[in-house]
Design a protein around this motif. Sequence first.
Motif, PDB file in Angstrom:
ATOM      1  N   GLY A  71       7.843   7.077 -12.530  1.00 32.13           N
ATOM      2  CA  GLY A  71       9.254   6.712 -12.591  1.00 32.13           C
ATOM      3  C   GLY A  71       9.545   5.247 -12.358  1.00 32.13           C
ATOM      4  O   GLY A  71      10.707   4.839 -12.373  1.00 32.13           O
ATOM      5  N   THR A  72       8.516   4.427 -12.151  1.00 34.35           N
ATOM      6  CA  THR A  72       8.713   3.006 -11.831  1.00 34.35           C
ATOM      7  C   THR A  72       8.544   2.139 -13.073  1.00 34.35           C
ATOM      8  O   THR A  72       7.507   2.203 -13.737  1.00 34.35           O
ATOM      9  CB  THR A  72       7.723   2.556 -10.750  1.00 34.35           C
ATOM     10  OG1 THR A  72       7.952   3.301  -9.551  1.00 34.35           O
ATOM     11  CG2 THR A  72       7.887   1.070 -10.456  1.00 34.35           C
ATOM     12  N   ARG A  73       9.554   1.334 -13.360  1.00 28.99           N
ATOM     13  CA  ARG A  73       9.439   0.358 -14.440  1.00 28.99           C
ATOM     14  C   ARG A  73       8.957  -0.969 -13.864  1.00 28.99           C
ATOM     15  O   ARG A  73       9.104  -1.227 -12.669  1.00 28.99           O
ATOM     16  CB  ARG A  73      10.768   0.195 -15.162  1.00 28.99           C
ATOM     17  CG  ARG A  73      11.198   1.478 -15.874  1.00 28.99           C
ATOM     18  CD  ARG A  73      12.447   1.299 -16.673  1.00 28.99           C
ATOM     19  NE  ARG A  73      12.843   2.549 -17.297  1.00 28.99           N
ATOM     20  CZ  ARG A  73      13.921   2.690 -18.056  1.00 28.99           C
ATOM     21  NH1 ARG A  73      14.712   1.647 -18.293  1.00 28.99           N
ATOM     22  NH2 ARG A  73      14.216   3.855 -18.589  1.00 28.99           N
ATOM     23  N   ILE A  74       8.423  -1.818 -14.744  1.00 32.52           N
ATOM     24  CA  ILE A  74       7.753  -3.037 -14.291  1.00 32.52           C
ATOM     25  C   ILE A  74       8.339  -4.239 -15.018  1.00 32.52           C
ATOM     26  O   ILE A  74       8.339  -4.293 -16.253  1.00 32.52           O
ATOM     27  CB  ILE A  74       6.232  -2.958 -14.555  1.00 32.52           C
ATOM     28  CG1 ILE A  74       5.638  -1.725 -13.867  1.00 32.52           C
ATOM     29  CG2 ILE A  74       5.542  -4.240 -14.070  1.00 32.52           C
ATOM     30  CD1 ILE A  74       4.244  -1.369 -14.362  1.00 32.52           C
TER      31      ILE A  74
ATOM     32  N   ALA B  74      -1.361   5.003 -15.443  1.00 27.39           N
ATOM     33  CA  ALA B  74      -2.250   6.167 -15.415  1.00 27.39           C
ATOM     34  C   ALA B  74      -1.993   7.086 -14.227  1.00 27.39           C
ATOM     35  O   ALA B  74      -2.561   8.182 -14.161  1.00 27.39           O
ATOM     36  CB  ALA B  74      -3.707   5.694 -15.394  1.00 27.39           C
ATOM     37  N   ASP B  75      -1.160   6.640 -13.286  1.00 30.41           N
ATOM     38  CA  ASP B  75      -0.917   7.393 -12.062  1.00 30.41           C
ATOM     39  C   ASP B  75       0.389   8.189 -12.194  1.00 30.41           C
ATOM     40  O   ASP B  75       1.469   7.600 -12.251  1.00 30.41           O
ATOM     41  CB  ASP B  75      -0.819   6.421 -10.873  1.00 30.41           C
ATOM     42  CG  ASP B  75      -0.781   7.121  -9.532  1.00 30.41           C
ATOM     43  OD1 ASP B  75      -0.381   8.309  -9.486  1.00 30.41           O
ATOM     44  OD2 ASP B  75      -1.136   6.495  -8.521  1.00 30.41           O
TER      45      ASP B  75
ATOM     46  N   ILE C 244      -1.018  -2.890 -14.006  1.00 29.46           N
ATOM     47  CA  ILE C 244      -0.082  -2.141 -14.851  1.00 29.46           C
ATOM     48  C   ILE C 244      -0.776  -0.935 -15.475  1.00 29.46           C
ATOM     49  O   ILE C 244      -0.211   0.168 -15.533  1.00 29.46           O
ATOM     50  CB  ILE C 244       0.520  -3.068 -15.926  1.00 29.46           C
ATOM     51  CG1 ILE C 244       1.408  -4.124 -15.254  1.00 29.46           C
ATOM     52  CG2 ILE C 244       1.311  -2.277 -16.950  1.00 29.46           C
ATOM     53  CD1 ILE C 244       1.911  -5.203 -16.187  1.00 29.46           C
ATOM     54  N   GLU C 245      -2.010  -1.115 -15.893  1.00 26.67           N
ATOM     55  CA  GLU C 245      -2.769   0.010 -16.454  1.00 26.67           C
ATOM     56  C   GLU C 245      -2.964   1.112 -15.410  1.00 26.67           C
ATOM     57  O   GLU C 245      -2.819   2.306 -15.714  1.00 26.67           O
ATOM     58  CB  GLU C 245      -4.131  -0.485 -16.955  1.00 26.67           C
ATOM     59  CG  GLU C 245      -4.963   0.571 -17.658  1.00 26.67           C
ATOM     60  CD  GLU C 245      -6.269   0.025 -18.205  1.00 26.67           C
ATOM     61  OE1 GLU C 245      -7.055   0.818 -18.761  1.00 26.67           O
ATOM     62  OE2 GLU C 245      -6.528  -1.196 -18.067  1.00 26.67           O
TER      63      GLU C 245
ATOM     64  N   GLU D 148       3.342   4.420  -5.003  1.00 24.53           N
ATOM     65  CA  GLU D 148       3.244   5.867  -4.791  1.00 24.53           C
ATOM     66  C   GLU D 148       4.106   6.307  -3.613  1.00 24.53           C
ATOM     67  O   GLU D 148       4.779   7.348  -3.664  1.00 24.53           O
ATOM     68  CB  GLU D 148       1.792   6.265  -4.525  1.00 24.53           C
ATOM     69  CG  GLU D 148       0.878   6.164  -5.738  1.00 24.53           C
ATOM     70  CD  GLU D 148      -0.573   6.440  -5.370  1.00 24.53           C
ATOM     71  OE1 GLU D 148      -1.373   6.679  -6.290  1.00 24.53           O
ATOM     72  OE2 GLU D 148      -0.908   6.404  -4.157  1.00 24.53           O
ATOM     73  N   THR D 149       4.084   5.521  -2.546  1.00 27.74           N
ATOM     74  CA  THR D 149       4.794   5.894  -1.315  1.00 27.74           C
ATOM     75  C   THR D 149       6.292   5.669  -1.419  1.00 27.74           C
ATOM     76  O   THR D 149       7.101   6.549  -1.064  1.00 27.74           O
ATOM     77  CB  THR D 149       4.241   5.093  -0.119  1.00 27.74           C
ATOM     78  OG1 THR D 149       2.830   5.332  -0.002  1.00 27.74           O
ATOM     79  CG2 THR D 149       4.940   5.487   1.166  1.00 27.74           C
TER      80      THR D 149
END
Length: 350
Positions: A304-307, A298-299, A293-294, A269-270
Motif C-alpha cells: 500500500g506504500t507509494r514511493i 516484492a513485499d 524499490i524492487e 512493513e511496521t
Amino acid sequence: MGLIFDAGSDPQRRAFAERAVLRYWLRHPEMAQRYGDTGRRRCVEDMQYTLLYLEAATTTGSLELFRNYTEWLRSIFICHHLDVADLAGTLETLLEIFTERGDALPAEYLADSLRLMDSMEDVPASRLAENNPHRTLAQAYLTLLLDQDRQGATDLIINAADTGIPLTELYLHVLQPCLHEVGRLWMTGRLTIPQEHFVTTTTQSILAQLQPYAACRSGNGRRLLAVCIDGELHEIGLHMVGDVFTLNGWETTYLGASVPVGDIVKAVETQKPELLALSVTIAPNLPKAAALIEALRADPECDGTRIIVGGYPFNRCPDLWRRIGADAHGRDAAAAVAWADRQFALPGPA
C-alpha cells in the motif's frame, strides 16, 4: 542491468582505474613531471569515482546521468585551471579499454559524453536566480554564512519567519538555493570544505529552530516516511521535505541519513505509510535505491506504500525516477506535496 564489475568489486574497480591511468600517463610522460606520485594516486582515486558514476548510469540506463557527471568534471577542470584535454584523454583511454574488452554499453556511454563535451556548460550560473521572490533575503543570508556569522544568519531567518514569510518559501527560495550556491562556489574553488561544512551545520541548526513553525494544527490522516538511502549523507533537503509535508497535515516520520535497505523495508512493513519519500543526491547510490524499490514491490506487506524520489540526479535526468521503479519524482518539497495531495485527493498545500 548495466553492471561493469561484479558485486563487491572495489578491488576490481581500483585495478581497472590504475590500468587506465597508467596507460594514459605512459602516453603522456609530462603528466609524471607535472604531478608526481601524489598526483598519480589522486588520478587513480578520481578514476574510481568516474567508474562508479559510469556504473550508476549504465545500471539505470541513463546516458544523461553520465553526461551530467562529465559536464561537472569538465567544470571542475576549468575552474581549477586544469587542462580539459587531459579529461578528454582519460575518458578516451577508458573508452579504448572497454572496447578492447568488448564491453559495448560503457563504451557507448563514454563515446556519448566525449561527443558532447565541447558543447557542455563551462561554469554553472549562480543558483540565486533573478526571478527568486526572496533573492535579497537569500543574498543577505548567504553573505552572513560566508562571513561565518552563525548568530546573524540564524537571527535573519528566524526574524523572517516571525514577520510571516511562510516556511515553505523560506525553504525553497532562501535556504535551498543558498545551499546550492555554496556547492557551486566550492566547485569553482572559491570556498573550502570547512567553509562548506560550516554552512551545512548552521543550516541544520536553523532547521531545528524552525520546527515550531512547521507544526500543523490538523492532520489529514496520511503518513509519510522520509529517508535517505544507505550511503547518502546529504539529508538537509529531505528534512525540508518532511517539514513541508508536516505543515500540510501529513504525519511525518523522518529517519534521516544513510539508512540500510533492509531497515527501510522493515520500517515500511511496521509503519505502513501511504508514502515513502526517498532522497538520493549522489548518483552511485542509485543502484541501492533501485534495489530498495524492487524489495518493497516484492513485499506484500509494503503493497500500500507509494514511493516518491528526489535529489540532484532526478532533477537533472527527468526520466530517471521511472527507470528505478518509483511512482513519482518531486523536484522540491512543494512539488512533492502537490503530487501527493493529488494522488490521495487531499486539499491543496498550505
